[in-house]
Design a protein around this motif. Structure first.
Motif, mmCIF file in Angstrom:
data_model
loop_
_atom_site.group_PDB
_atom_site.id
_atom_site.type_symbol
_atom_site.label_atom_id
_atom_site.label_comp_id
_atom_site.label_asym_id
_atom_site.label_seq_id
_atom_site.Cartn_x
_atom_site.Cartn_y
_atom_site.Cartn_z
ATOM 1 N N LEU A 91 0.828 -1.062 0.001
ATOM 2 C CA LEU A 91 0.105 -0.036 -0.104
ATOM 3 C C LEU A 91 1.069 1.410 -0.005
ATOM 4 N N ASP A 92 0.963 1.949 -1.131
ATOM 5 C CA ASP A 92 1.508 3.294 -1.204
ATOM 6 C C ASP A 92 0.533 4.512 -0.965
ATOM 7 N N TYR A 93 0.646 5.005 0.195
ATOM 8 C CA TYR A 93 -0.563 6.048 0.542
ATOM 9 C C TYR A 93 0.407 7.328 0.740
ATOM 10 N N TYR A 94 0.077 8.078 -0.124
ATOM 11 C CA TYR A 94 1.019 9.497 -0.341
ATOM 12 C C TYR A 94 0.206 10.867 -0.654
ATOM 13 N N ILE A 95 0.914 11.735 -0.391
ATOM 14 C CA ILE A 95 0.230 13.018 -0.679
ATOM 15 C C ILE A 95 0.714 13.762 -2.092
ATOM 16 N N ASN A 96 -0.157 13.846 -3.143
ATOM 17 C CA ASN A 96 0.195 14.080 -4.387
ATOM 18 C C ASN A 96 0.513 15.489 -4.523
ATOM 19 N N ASN A 97 1.600 15.921 -4.458
ATOM 20 C CA ASN A 97 1.960 17.423 -4.824
ATOM 21 C C ASN A 97 3.059 17.511 -5.675
ATOM 22 N N ASN A 98 3.403 18.790 -6.196
ATOM 23 C CA ASN A 98 4.531 19.154 -7.212
ATOM 24 C C ASN A 98 5.635 18.345 -6.833
ATOM 25 N N GLY A 99 6.200 18.095 -5.627
ATOM 26 C CA GLY A 99 7.643 17.753 -5.445
ATOM 27 C C GLY A 99 7.378 16.226 -5.265
ATOM 28 N N SER A 100 6.221 15.713 -5.291
ATOM 29 C CA SER A 100 6.261 13.929 -4.951
ATOM 30 C C SER A 100 5.660 13.449 -6.330
ATOM 31 N N GLU A 101 5.027 14.148 -7.152
ATOM 32 C CA GLU A 101 4.546 13.496 -8.168
ATOM 33 C C GLU A 101 5.139 12.607 -9.144
ATOM 34 N N ARG A 102 6.472 13.013 -9.448
ATOM 35 C CA ARG A 102 7.304 12.341 -10.260
ATOM 36 C C ARG A 102 7.849 11.063 -9.652
ATOM 37 N N PHE A 103 8.274 11.426 -8.333
ATOM 38 C CA PHE A 103 8.636 10.291 -7.372
ATOM 39 C C PHE A 103 7.392 8.960 -7.354
ATOM 40 N N ALA A 104 6.185 9.468 -7.383
ATOM 41 C CA ALA A 104 4.942 8.507 -7.181
ATOM 42 C C ALA A 104 5.087 7.823 -8.388
ATOM 43 N N THR A 105 5.281 8.509 -9.752
ATOM 44 C CA THR A 105 5.226 8.045 -10.954
ATOM 45 C C THR A 105 6.439 6.831 -11.109
#
Length: 324
Positions: free
Chosen positions: A240-254
């Protein structure tokens, strides 16, 4: 003339008053060397005590738990010759599903209120014991800022987390304690940089846990987001990858999602959830986090059937005996 003599008398009197003080400051001669040796730099260094923010933080945590009458949760364990603190909450139901190992973020503690404390206190109600571990600080607050910056630049491509061996040893020690208490199933759960340690531990010890929960994962400054994300390719366990999607984390999440899609075990669940919708509903976001984690564990771990017998009812307490 009398005036001059009076002035001289005052000067002589003042000098006589200051002479003892001046003599007291004068070093005593010893042998051929009348001058004392200057203090060595080593002696001066020994007098300076570096602050220990993590030790202070843990002591404050202990005091807080004692005030709340929760100090019975404290378990002091040892790994690699160092003692460390864990907070243990047993399952509050007759049967225990397993134990969730919780790893806090950098410069926090095992009862941090953002995510660790709500989860460690809530999951025992759903048949999971929790073990929150003290994770060594990554950024030492007493260290010079320039040194930290240089290290960050030199180690950006490192495939090993700071103090990884000691942190892994602490996880193993906590698991061994739980095994001694009859626990057989483990889940790794980390918050921010603690999630990076949970990910790395399961990637390096694939049989040690049944599932992985990443809460708002962050990479330490010594590791790039891309290198960190690639570790998910080694995780053959439900995640389970539960994260806050913002400008700094979007690429990392991808990158994490792409790495999960590249796993050879295609039937292993990887669930990536954006936490922002949970944060803007106006409801208690911590309670929603608990529900997300609880639901994930229920669907992706081996569940032990809860069989709690109903209490025997003495009917005499509720019904009158029939009249003969």
């Amino acid at each position: 003339m009398k005036k001059i003599n009076a002035i001289l008398y005052v000067i002589i009197a003042l000098l006589s008053l200051n002479t003892p003080a001046l003599l007291a400051e004068e070093p005593q001669a010893s042998g051929d060397n009348a001058n004392p040796e200057p203090a060595s730099p080593q002696a001066a260094d020994q007098e300076y005590i570096l602050p220990k923010p993590q030790a202070s933080r843990i002591e404050h945590l202990k005091s807080s738990l004692a005030l709340r009458q929760l100090d019975h949760q404290i378990q002091t364990l040892e790994a690699n010759g160092e003692s460390f603190l864990t907070l243990y909450n047993p399952s509050l139901t007759p049967s225990t599903q397993g134990c969730v190992i919780l790893l806090h973020s950098d410069n926090e503690h095992p009862d941090w209120p953002d995510a660790i404390a709500p989860l460690r206190n809530a999951l025992p109600e759903y048949s999971w014991c929790t073990l929150a571990i003290e994770v060594p600080d990554i950024i030492k607050r007493a260290a010079p800022v320039q040194t930290i910056s240089t290290d960050n630049i030199n180690n950006q491509d490192s495939l090993e987390l700071p103090d990884q061996a000691n942190t892994f040893a602490r996880i193993e020690a906590a698991m061994n304690m739980a095994r001694a208490d009859g626990i057989e199933q483990f889940v790794l759960l980390g918050y921010k940089t603690g999630a990076s340690y949970a990910l790395a531990f399961l990637a390096n010890n694939p049989e040690s846990g049944e599932a992985l929960v990443l809460v708002d994962i962050e990479s330490p400054t010594t590791m790039s987001d891309y290198a960190n994300a690639q570790q998910i390719r080694q995780i053959a366990k439900p995640t389970l990858d539960y994260y806050i999607n913002n400008n700094g984390s979007e690429r990392f999440a991808t990158w994490r999602k792409q790495a999960a899609n590249q796993r050879t075990e295609g039937d292993i669940d990887y669930i990536q959830l954006d936490a922002i919708p949970d944060r803007v509903t106006g409801k208690n976001s911590k309670q929603l986090l608990i529900q997300r984690v609880r639901g994930f564990l229920k669907q992706n771990t081996t569940q032990i059937t809860q069989q709690k017998q109903l209490p025997n009812i003495k009917k005499g307490l509720f019904y009158k005996s029939p009249v003969d």
